[in-house]
Scaffold this active site. Structure first.
Site, short mmCIF file in Angstrom:
data_model
loop_
_atom_site.label_atom_id
_atom_site.label_comp_id
_atom_site.label_asym_id
_atom_site.label_seq_id
_atom_site.Cartn_x
_atom_site.Cartn_y
_atom_site.Cartn_z
CD1 TRP A 80 -2.36 -2.16 1.56
CD2 TRP A 80 -3.09 -0.95 -0.17
NE1 TRP A 80 -3.43 -2.82 1.00
CE2 TRP A 80 -3.89 -2.10 -0.06
CE3 TRP A 80 -3.36 -0.05 -1.21
CZ2 TRP A 80 -4.95 -2.37 -0.94
CZ3 TRP A 80 -4.41 -0.32 -2.08
CH2 TRP A 80 -5.19 -1.47 -1.93
CG ASP A 87 -3.14 3.93 4.18
OD1 ASP A 87 -4.17 3.77 4.85
OD2 ASP A 87 -2.89 3.31 3.12
CE LYS A 117 -9.13 -2.73 3.13
NZ LYS A 117 -7.83 -2.22 2.78
C1 LIG Z 1 -7.43 -1.46 1.60
C2 LIG Z 1 -6.35 -0.49 1.78
C3 LIG Z 1 -6.22 0.63 0.93
C4 LIG Z 1 -7.14 0.86 -0.25
O1 LIG Z 1 -8.40 1.24 0.14
P1 LIG Z 1 -9.54 1.59 -0.96
O2 LIG Z 1 -10.62 2.13 -0.11
O3 LIG Z 1 -9.87 0.33 -1.66
O4 LIG Z 1 -8.98 2.63 -1.87
C5 LIG Z 1 -5.19 1.50 1.18
N1 LIG Z 1 -4.34 1.32 2.19
C6 LIG Z 1 -4.43 0.26 3.01
C7 LIG Z 1 -3.44 0.10 4.12
C8 LIG Z 1 -5.43 -0.67 2.84
O5 LIG Z 1 -5.52 -1.73 3.65
#
Ligand SMILES: *Cc1c(COP(=O)(O)O)cnc(C)c1O
Length: 365
Positions: free
Chosen positions: A104, A174, A198
């Site tokens: 990511w 993030d 998540k």
């Molecule tokens: C799932 C995830 C993303 C992407 O998220 P989207 O909402 O599908 O754009 C980005 N960073 C991390 C750490 C993730 O687990």
């Protein structure tokens, strides 16, 4: 009703049953309105209350200081990969430092490069991203516009336990896959973002926690939907927000406060759950192989391999047959991955642990 199984999906992922039951109970008519959450105006009093309660829950759970705004945005975490360098990198004349601890963060780098100069403060590629960096390994630029990290890499299952020290450079994180899994010192960050699907709710909404001085730095000439200050001024109601997703985040945060008792408690439970699986892997005499190094192991995503890769398919099949589903690992890491977010009950983790022990015994050479 169809029987529920234990869902170890990395996301969209398991949600707390009490939150879903409440949504189910009130789906046709929200108390006091006679209107469904699916039908209600985002400008209505009732929805304003839901949004305000959701924000207040998040502030309480994370201890978010008053000089931070909370935005409820669309476009997923991926849109933040772009919005953030559009706002804080482009035209600053400065580079941004990115810590690449897995898939990511790598994707975030690719997006940021479309907007300006990216410096790689660390890249764990050589070890196939099996750990987070030590402070001494970070190549940080004191003049960077910001430093970027991914607190938990969902695919590789590596997680920071503390914030790296980036000096006076704004730290941006993030936190998509460990948001609300444990207490965090919000004031160490200039901005934290997380897609909900998540650990915080269903897909459709992304939470952005951003400090006022960052908002003040953002350029004024971006289109409004990409413009943090405009979105903040409009309190996430610039256009129609994802009303149902926000409502679900409210119910999930209600559950964290009411049934779990806050993030210290949640963290304790999450550590206990992840330890069960790591102990099973470590104690298997090499039957199961961990991906991440012990000090970097995620409490949310537990990737592991079977030493005999031919057993991976039977492992997943037999697990599914006893109601343990979505255990296939990401293709870049291979093997298996158990995502055990907040809402995965300890009983589900215990069932998986017991299955792993039985499966290893059955196939021991
Ligand atoms: C799932 C995830 C993303 C992407 O998220 P989207 O909402 O599908 O754009 C980005 N960073 C991390 C750490 C993730 O687990």
């Amino acid at each position: 009703m169809e029987k529920r199984v234990y869902n170890f999906s990395p996301g969209p992922a398991v949600l707390p049953l009490p939150a879903m039951e409440e949504a189910q109970r009130d789906l046709l008519a929200l108390p006091g309105t006679g209107i469904s959450i699916l039908e209600i105006s985002h400008r209505s009093k009732k929805f304003e209350q839901i949004l305000a309660q959701c924000e207040s829950n998040l502030r309480t759970l994370l201890g978010i200081p008053d000089n931070y705004r909370i935005l409820f945005l669309q476009g997923g975490a991926m849109l933040q990969f772009a919005m953030l360098p559009m706002s804080f990198l482009r035209n600053t004349g400065k580079p941004a430092d990115y810590i690449v601890s897995g898939t990511w963060s790598k994707k975030a780098v690719d997006e940021a490069k479309t907007q300006g100069t990216v410096q790689i403060a660390y890249d764990g590629k050589a070890g196939n991203y099996n750990r987070v960096p030590k402070q001494s390994e970070l190549k940080l630029d004191p003049n960077a516009a910001y430093a970027y990290m991914t607190s938990n890499e969902t695919i590789q299952g590596v997680q920071f336990t503390d914030e790296p020290d980036v000096g006076n450079v704004p730290l941006i994180c993030d936190s998509s896959s460990d948001f609300l899994s444990r207490p965090i010192p919000v004031s160490k960050y200039a901005m934290i973002f997380a897609c909900a699907q998540k650990n915080a709710g269903p897909s459709g909404v992304t939470l952005v926690i951003v400090r006022d001085d960052m908002l003040a730095k953002a350029p004024k000439d971006l289109p409004s939907m990409l413009n943090y200050p405009v979105l903040a001024e409009n309190k996430s109601l610039l256009n129609t927000p994802p009303t149902f997703s926000i409502y679900m985040v409210k119910l999930v945060t209600d559950w964290l406060l009411r049934d779990i008792g806050g993030l210290d408690k949640m963290y304790e439970i999450n550590r206990r759950k992840s330890k069960m699986l790591y102990d099973a892997v470590d104690g298997s005499g090499g039957f199961y192989l961990p991906h991440a190094e012990p000090a970097s192991r995620s409490i949310m995503n537990v990737p592991f391999k079977l030493a005999d890769t031919a057993l991976e398919e039977p492992f997943n099949k037999e697990a599914a047959a006893v109601g343990l589903v979505e255990l296939k690992g990401h293709r870049s890491v291979g093997g298996c991955r158990a995502s055990i977010y907040n809402a995965m009950p300890e009983a589900g983790v215990k069932a998986l642990r017991d299955f792993m022990l039985d499966f290893a015994k059955k196939h021991a050479k």
